[in-house]
Structures are given as structure tokens and as C-alpha cells.
Design a protein around this motif. Structure first.
Motif, PDB file in Angstrom:
ATOM      1  N   ILE A  33       0.877  -1.170   0.000  1.00 32.90           N
ATOM      2  CA  ILE A  33       0.000   0.000   0.000  1.00 32.90           C
ATOM      3  C   ILE A  33       0.917   1.223   0.000  1.00 32.90           C
ATOM      4  CG2 ILE A  33      -1.909   1.204   1.123  1.00 32.90           C
ATOM      5  CD1 ILE A  33      -2.678  -1.350   2.460  1.00 32.90           C
ATOM      6  N   GLY A  34       0.802   2.032  -1.026  1.00 35.14           N
ATOM      7  CA  GLY A  34       1.680   3.193  -1.169  1.00 35.14           C
ATOM      8  C   GLY A  34       1.005   4.460  -0.669  1.00 35.14           C
ATOM      9  N   LEU A  35       1.572   5.001   0.416  1.00 34.65           N
ATOM     10  CA  LEU A  35       1.062   6.287   0.906  1.00 34.65           C
ATOM     11  C   LEU A  35       2.096   7.379   0.630  1.00 34.65           C
ATOM     12  CD1 LEU A  35      -0.594   4.115   2.562  1.00 34.65           C
ATOM     13  CD2 LEU A  35      -0.868   5.837   4.299  1.00 34.65           C
ATOM     14  N   GLY A  36       2.893   7.119  -0.398  1.00 30.86           N
ATOM     15  CA  GLY A  36       3.952   8.066  -0.723  1.00 30.86           C
ATOM     16  C   GLY A  36       3.530   9.088  -1.761  1.00 30.86           C
ATOM     17  N   ALA A  37       2.549   8.715  -2.568  1.00 29.37           N
ATOM     18  CA  ALA A  37       2.242   9.511  -3.761  1.00 29.37           C
ATOM     19  C   ALA A  37       1.874  10.952  -3.452  1.00 29.37           C
ATOM     20  CB  ALA A  37       1.108   8.868  -4.534  1.00 29.37           C
ATOM     21  N   GLY A  38       2.552  11.855  -4.173  1.00 30.48           N
ATOM     22  CA  GLY A  38       2.221  13.269  -4.029  1.00 30.48           C
ATOM     23  C   GLY A  38       1.363  13.728  -5.183  1.00 30.48           C
ATOM     24  N   GLU A  39       0.417  12.868  -5.581  1.00 32.57           N
ATOM     25  CA  GLU A  39      -0.429  13.278  -6.701  1.00 32.57           C
ATOM     26  C   GLU A  39      -1.839  12.749  -6.508  1.00 32.57           C
ATOM     27  OE1 GLU A  39       0.970  11.645 -10.364  1.00 32.57           O
ATOM     28  OE2 GLU A  39       1.444   9.708  -9.489  1.00 32.57           O
ATOM     29  N   PRO A  40      -2.826  13.543  -6.960  1.00 31.27           N
ATOM     30  CA  PRO A  40      -4.206  13.067  -6.836  1.00 31.27           C
ATOM     31  C   PRO A  40      -4.366  11.760  -7.602  1.00 31.27           C
ATOM     32  CG  PRO A  40      -4.151  15.380  -7.528  1.00 31.27           C
ATOM     33  CD  PRO A  40      -2.748  14.860  -7.593  1.00 31.27           C
ATOM     34  N   ASP A  41      -5.167  10.827  -7.048  1.00 26.95           N
ATOM     35  CA  ASP A  41      -5.381   9.555  -7.749  1.00 26.95           C
ATOM     36  C   ASP A  41      -6.557   9.637  -8.719  1.00 26.95           C
ATOM     37  OD1 ASP A  41      -6.886   9.949  -5.398  1.00 26.95           O
ATOM     38  OD2 ASP A  41      -7.398   7.831  -5.276  1.00 26.95           O
ATOM     39  N   PHE A  42      -7.106  10.831  -8.938  1.00 21.58           N
ATOM     40  CA  PHE A  42      -8.227  10.999  -9.866  1.00 21.58           C
ATOM     41  C   PHE A  42      -7.701  11.075 -11.292  1.00 21.58           C
ATOM     42  CE2 PHE A  42      -9.142  12.974  -5.815  1.00 21.58           C
ATOM     43  CZ  PHE A  42     -10.318  12.344  -5.463  1.00 21.58           C
ATOM     44  N   ASN A  43      -8.586  10.747 -12.249  1.00 23.18           N
ATOM     45  CA  ASN A  43      -8.195  10.888 -13.653  1.00 23.18           C
ATOM     46  C   ASN A  43      -8.330  12.342 -14.071  1.00 23.18           C
ATOM     47  OD1 ASN A  43      -7.701   8.168 -14.030  1.00 23.18           O
ATOM     48  ND2 ASN A  43      -9.869   7.749 -14.436  1.00 23.18           N
ATOM     49  N   THR A  44      -7.507  12.744 -15.024  1.00 15.37           N
ATOM     50  CA  THR A  44      -7.669  14.075 -15.622  1.00 15.37           C
ATOM     51  C   THR A  44      -9.073  14.127 -16.241  1.00 15.37           C
ATOM     52  OG1 THR A  44      -5.323  14.086 -16.157  1.00 15.37           O
ATOM     53  CG2 THR A  44      -6.710  15.680 -17.303  1.00 15.37           C
ATOM     54  N   PRO A  45      -9.871  15.179 -15.957  1.00 18.35           N
ATOM     55  CA  PRO A  45     -11.237  15.236 -16.486  1.00 18.35           C
ATOM     56  C   PRO A  45     -11.310  15.059 -18.007  1.00 18.35           C
ATOM     57  CG  PRO A  45     -10.903  16.951 -14.852  1.00 18.35           C
ATOM     58  CD  PRO A  45      -9.569  16.315 -15.081  1.00 18.35           C
ATOM     59  N   ALA A  46     -12.418  14.430 -18.460  1.00 26.60           N
ATOM     60  CA  ALA A  46     -12.576  14.059 -19.877  1.00 26.60           C
ATOM     61  C   ALA A  46     -12.487  15.262 -20.816  1.00 26.60           C
ATOM     62  CB  ALA A  46     -13.904  13.333 -20.065  1.00 26.60           C
ATOM     63  N   TYR A  47     -13.034  16.416 -20.396  1.00 23.40           N
ATOM     64  CA  TYR A  47     -13.018  17.568 -21.321  1.00 23.40           C
ATOM     65  C   TYR A  47     -11.595  18.085 -21.534  1.00 23.40           C
ATOM     66  CZ  TYR A  47     -13.041  20.169 -16.884  1.00 23.40           C
ATOM     67  OH  TYR A  47     -12.750  20.634 -15.631  1.00 23.40           O
ATOM     68  N   ILE A  48     -10.707  17.809 -20.590  1.00 24.34           N
ATOM     69  CA  ILE A  48      -9.300  18.220 -20.759  1.00 24.34           C
ATOM     70  C   ILE A  48      -8.609  17.269 -21.741  1.00 24.34           C
ATOM     71  CG2 ILE A  48      -7.098  18.578 -19.552  1.00 24.34           C
ATOM     72  CD1 ILE A  48      -8.726  19.410 -17.073  1.00 24.34           C
ATOM     73  N   LEU A  49      -8.918  15.974 -21.592  1.00 25.83           N
ATOM     74  CA  LEU A  49      -8.352  14.988 -22.519  1.00 25.83           C
ATOM     75  C   LEU A  49      -8.804  15.307 -23.945  1.00 25.83           C
ATOM     76  CD1 LEU A  49      -9.016  11.644 -20.567  1.00 25.83           C
ATOM     77  CD2 LEU A  49      -7.015  13.127 -20.447  1.00 25.83           C
ATOM     78  N   GLU A  50     -10.071  15.672 -24.061  1.00 25.09           N
ATOM     79  CA  GLU A  50     -10.637  15.977 -25.378  1.00 25.09           C
ATOM     80  C   GLU A  50      -9.904  17.169 -26.011  1.00 25.09           C
ATOM     81  OE1 GLU A  50     -12.585  14.029 -26.966  1.00 25.09           O
ATOM     82  OE2 GLU A  50     -12.416  15.468 -28.616  1.00 25.09           O
ATOM     83  N   ALA A  51      -9.620  18.175 -25.187  1.00 26.20           N
ATOM     84  CA  ALA A  51      -8.927  19.369 -25.699  1.00 26.20           C
ATOM     85  C   ALA A  51      -7.524  19.000 -26.200  1.00 26.20           C
ATOM     86  CB  ALA A  51      -8.838  20.429 -24.602  1.00 26.20           C
ATOM     87  N   ALA A  52      -6.879  18.056 -25.513  1.00 29.12           N
ATOM     88  CA  ALA A  52      -5.539  17.631 -25.952  1.00 29.12           C
ATOM     89  C   ALA A  52      -5.630  16.899 -27.286  1.00 29.12           C
ATOM     90  CB  ALA A  52      -4.913  16.729 -24.894  1.00 29.12           C
ATOM     91  N   ARG A  53      -6.664  16.033 -27.408  1.00 25.72           N
ATOM     92  CA  ARG A  53      -6.846  15.291 -28.674  1.00 25.72           C
ATOM     93  C   ARG A  53      -7.104  16.266 -29.812  1.00 25.72           C
ATOM     94  NH1 ARG A  53     -10.594  12.186 -25.743  1.00 25.72           N
ATOM     95  NH2 ARG A  53      -9.432  10.584 -24.675  1.00 25.72           N
ATOM     96  N   GLU A  54      -7.948  17.237 -29.518  1.00 22.22           N
ATOM     97  CA  GLU A  54      -8.296  18.214 -30.552  1.00 22.22           C
ATOM     98  C   GLU A  54      -7.048  19.003 -30.975  1.00 22.22           C
ATOM     99  OE1 GLU A  54     -12.238  20.272 -30.031  1.00 22.22           O
ATOM    100  OE2 GLU A  54     -10.885  21.979 -30.210  1.00 22.22           O
ATOM    101  N   ALA A  55      -6.229  19.363 -30.001  1.00 22.57           N
ATOM    102  CA  ALA A  55      -4.996  20.113 -30.311  1.00 22.57           C
ATOM    103  C   ALA A  55      -4.089  19.294 -31.230  1.00 22.57           C
ATOM    104  CB  ALA A  55      -4.273  20.474 -29.014  1.00 22.57           C
ATOM    105  N   MET A  56      -4.021  18.007 -30.955  1.00 17.58           N
ATOM    106  CA  MET A  56      -3.187  17.149 -31.821  1.00 17.58           C
ATOM    107  C   MET A  56      -3.763  17.098 -33.227  1.00 17.58           C
ATOM    108  SD  MET A  56      -1.853  13.927 -29.601  1.00 17.58           S
ATOM    109  CE  MET A  56      -3.245  13.624 -28.546  1.00 17.58           C
ATOM    110  N   ASP A  57      -5.095  16.910 -33.303  1.00 15.57           N
ATOM    111  CA  ASP A  57      -5.742  16.818 -34.627  1.00 15.57           C
ATOM    112  C   ASP A  57      -5.571  18.112 -35.409  1.00 15.57           C
ATOM    113  OD1 ASP A  57      -6.478  14.279 -34.110  1.00 15.57           O
ATOM    114  OD2 ASP A  57      -8.525  14.769 -33.475  1.00 15.57           O
ATOM    115  N   LEU A  58      -5.534  19.232 -34.688  1.00 10.75           N
ATOM    116  CA  LEU A  58      -5.392  20.526 -35.376  1.00 10.75           C
ATOM    117  C   LEU A  58      -3.923  20.859 -35.670  1.00 10.75           C
ATOM    118  CD1 LEU A  58      -8.039  22.650 -33.422  1.00 10.75           C
ATOM    119  CD2 LEU A  58      -8.199  21.833 -35.784  1.00 10.75           C
ATOM    120  N   GLY A  59      -3.040  19.943 -35.313  1.00  7.99           N
ATOM    121  CA  GLY A  59      -1.620  20.145 -35.639  1.00  7.99           C
ATOM    122  C   GLY A  59      -0.881  21.082 -34.684  1.00  7.99           C
TER     123      GLY A  59
END
Ligand code: PMP
Ligand code: GLU
Length: 394
Positions: A33-59
Motif C-alpha cells: 500500500i503506497g502512501l507516498g504519492a504526491g499526486e491526486p489519484d483521480f483521472n484528468t477530467p474528460a473535457y481536458i483529454l478531449e482538448a488535448a486530442r483536438e490540439a493534436m488533430d489541429l496540428g
């Protein structure tokens, strides 16, 4: 080939090392059991992922201006105005490859050999190392537990010498989770003004507060203080985006310009796609921290109640961040360990619970437990820590 003197004494980041060690043991089949992590265990919200995908598609995959795309600088300016009542122009902002690199670059551009930076302890592990890498000297001032690990204006006044250039304020704090009040910041600010110190205000945990206390940036207390402050922040903790590596610094034009020049010869721009993702993060109507705060608060309460029940362990209840910082020196000495570091190693060995020793944070009697894992795992970890202490007491 001999390694340069500059990095010979550099110790690896203990926070990252423990997280890596726990992951490795897990991959090798151990029930860690790791209690060392200094980062939230939540996923990056979907709308942020979408913006990254869109940025890639737009070059949007080419170099950007070193200090960040203008739209993102504008979004940071809007964020600082909305959340912190602070007004900045684009030439007072640099977007960096994480808040860590904003700090690294800042120390490089403000410190000459031998300049001192006041670092209140307990401190985040990277501050002293980054200061030393820039030729500076960390001047550690102990935040005492009876003052919720915060330093007083008197302590600050005493620590200042002719070589003192700056002070770091990290509120809410990593590792203690404690926060400075507005009046405490005002009092520290007056000492900084009197001695002409630069204030480095690391506000990366500003959104993760579980009490009714309000985050206050020292920069917002007066124009005078704003002019001598560099605010450090980013999306790592607020938007569960640690791996994207986007942070920023906001401060005096000359400092930001020097940081941008240095970045132009080191990182160049932070990743273009991550910048577009961060733009979506700051521009969105959604606030992922509402859900994160709810979950973190529940975990904090659950873990805190279990930890303070363990013999020889005492703990202040933190206000923010996602760490508990208990004093375990009594538990360690009662059970025959020479140091808390040894106690932490034995805990990992025997019970497979990974936590970070306080020594790296300038507080060797303490340990840092991150509650960025599920409540069930936290309960199991607390049970194992308790069993470990009780077994050694027998
Ligand atoms: N400051 C503090 C106090 C932190 O805990 C961290 C941890 N990541 C950082 C700065 C750096 O954040 P980033 O991931 O944006 O580099
Ligand atoms: N800031 C986090 C921590 O203290 C992440 C690891 C790091 O960057 O040091 O654990």
C-alpha cells in the motif's frame, strides 16, 4: 567519468523515490500500500483529454513561444484575477514544465553564489536542493508543531542576514497541510518589506482545503507585497494533471523575462499539447476540485481518526493538501528503532506500507502519509501500521 561537484551531493527526491519503490514492489507481486504519492489519484477530467486530442488533430504539435501560448497566459491571468483578485499582464507570466521547473528556473535567475533563501521547515523536499543547485544557501527556519508548523515574524526577523534574498511561503503546505492566515501573512509580509526580500509563494495546493479557511495569496494583501512576490502554481494538483507538466510563475517583469530567457536555452516551451489541455482546464465551467475535495475530506477524517489511535503517534489535523504529517518518534523509540528512517524501512519490509520519512522534509521525527488512495486502502494501511507498532511493542 567524474560527476560534477554541483550534483555530487544531490539526493534524489525522496517523494518520487518512495512512489517508484512502492510501484516496483507491486509489479513484483507484493501487496504494497503506497502512501507516498504526491499526486491526486483521480483521472484528468474528460473535457481536458478531449482538448488535448483536438490540439493534436489541429496540428498544435510544434514549438510554441518559450513562455507559453498567449491564450494560456491569458487564461492564467483570468484565473489569478477570478480566484486571487490579482491583476497581471502577459509579460508578468511564464508557463513552465510543471511548478517544480518554475521554482528551479526562478532560483537560477535570482540567486548569486552564497545568497540565502529562508525555507520554513517542514519544507517540500525540492526547495533546498534547488536553492543549492543555483549556488544559494537554504536558511532553514523551524515551524514549530505548537504553532501548527508555521514560522513567526520574530523567527523570520532573527534568521535574516545581509545575504538573505528571498523567502518561500507554501500554504497550504506540503508536507504539513497547514495554512497561514491573512493576518499571519501580513505580519510576515511586513518583515519581508522591511528587509527587501523577494517572496516566493507556492500555492499549488490552494484548491485543496477541507476547513472553512480561505486560501489567501500574500500577493493580494497590498500592491507593495505583490511587487515583491512571485506566485507559483499550476494544474498538477487542481486538475489532477501531474503527468502533463504544466505550471506557471507570475511576478515582476524583470524576473519573468530572465526566467523566459533561461527556459529558451533549457526546456524551450512546455509541451504544446499539454498547454492546450491546460487552457481547457482553466477556461472550463466545471470545477473538478469540488468532487476531489469531498473525497479527500472523507479520507482525511477516516485516516486521521485511525492514525491518532496508534500508540506513540501524535498528529495535528491538517487543513489542506492531501497529507498527514504525524510525529512517530515515540512509536519508533518505544519499539527500539534508532531513527524514524529505520522505522519507515522496517514498516515497508514487514507490513508492505510505503510512507515518506520526515527527514527529507527537514523534520526527522515525522512521517508523511498521502491519502491520495482509496478509503479502503487507507483503512488497511492504518491497520497494518498499528499492527507493526504493536508487534514491536511486545
Ligand atoms: N510545490 C509543492 C509544494 C509540491 O508539493 C509540488 C509537487 N508536485 C510542486 C511544487 C510541483 O508541482 P508540479 O507537479 O507542477 O511540478
Ligand atoms: N509534490 C509531490 C510530493 O511531494 C510530488 C512528487 C515530487 O514532485 O516531489 O510528493
Amino acid at each position: 567519468m567524474e560527476i560534477a561537484n554541483r550534483v555530487k551531493t544531490l539526493t534524489p527526491s525522496s517523494t518520487l523515490a518512495i512512489t517508484a519503490k512502492a510501484k516496483e514492489l507491486k509489479q513484483n507481486g507484493y501487496d504494497v500500500i503506497g502512501l507516498g504519492a504526491g499526486e491526486p489519484d483521480f483521472n484528468t477530467p474528460a473535457y481536458i483529454l478531449e482538448a488535448a486530442r483536438e490540439a493534436m488533430d489541429l496540428g498544435m504539435t510544434k514549438y510554441t513561444p518559450t513562455g507559453g501560448i498567449n491564450e494560456l497566459k491569458q487564461a492564467v491571468i483570468e484565473k489569478l484575477s477570478r480566484d486571487n483578485n490579482l491583476t497581471y499582464s502577459a509579460n508578468e507570466i511564464i508557463v513552465t514544465s510543471g511548478a517544480k521547473h518554475a521554482l528551479y528556473t526562478l532560483f537560477q535567475v535570482i540567486l548569486n553564489e552564497g545568497d540565502e533563501v529562508i525555507v520554513p521547515s517542514p519544507f517540500w523536499v525540492s526547495y533546498p536542493e534547488q536553492i543549492k543547485l543555483a549556488g544559494g544557501t537554504p536558511s532553514i527556519v523551524s515551524g514549530l508543531e505548537e504553532n501548527n508548523f508555521k514560522i513567526t515574524p520574530e523567527q523570520l526577523e532573527t534568521a535574516i542576514t545581509a545575504k538573505t534574498k528571498a523567502i518561500i511561503i507554501n500554504s497550504p503546505s506540503n508536507p504539513t497541510g497547514m495554512m497561514y492566515t491573512e493576518s499571519e501573512l501580513k505580519a510576515l509580509g511586513s518583515v519581508c518589506t522591511k528587509h527587501d526580500l523577494l517572496i516566493i509563494s507556492d500555492e499549488i495546493y490552494e484548491k485543496l482545503i477541507y476547513t472553512n479557511d480561505k486560501h489567501v495569496s500574500i500577493a493580494q494583501l497590498s500592491t507593495e507585497l505583490k511587487e515583491r512576490t512571485v506566485v507559483i502554481n499550476g494544474v498538477s494538483k487542481s486538475h489532477a494533471m501531474t503527468g502533463w507538466r504544466i505550471g506557471y510563475a507570475a511576478g515582476p517583469v524583470a524576473i519573468i523575462k530572465a526566467m523566459t530567457n533561461l527556459a529558451s536555452h533549457s526546456t524551450s516551451n512546455p509541451t504544446s499539447i499539454a498547454q492546450y489541455a491546460s487552457l481547457a482546464a482553466y477556461r472550463a465551467k466545471e470545477d473538478p476540485t469540488i468532487e476531489m475535495r469531498k473525497v479527500f475530506a472523507e479520507r482525511l477524517n477516516a485516516l486521521y481518526d485511525l492514525i491518532v489511535e496508534i500508540p506513540g503517534v501524535t498528529c495535528q489535523k491538517p487543513q489542506g493538501a492531501f497529507y498527514l504529517f504525524p510525529n512517530v518518534s515515540q512509536a519508533a523509540s518505544l519499539t527500539g528503532f534508532e531513527s524514524v528512517d529505520d522505522w519507515v524501512s522496517a514498516l515497508l519490509e514487514e507490513e508492505k506500507v510505503a510512507i515518506v520519512p520526515g527527514s527529507g522534509f527537514g523534520a526527522p521525527d515525522y512521517v508523511r502519509l498521502s491519502y491520495a488512495i482509496s478509503k479502503e486502502q487507507l483503512e488497511e494501511a492504518a491497520k497494518r501500521i498499528r499492527r507493526f507498532v504493536e508487534n514491536h511493542l511486545k
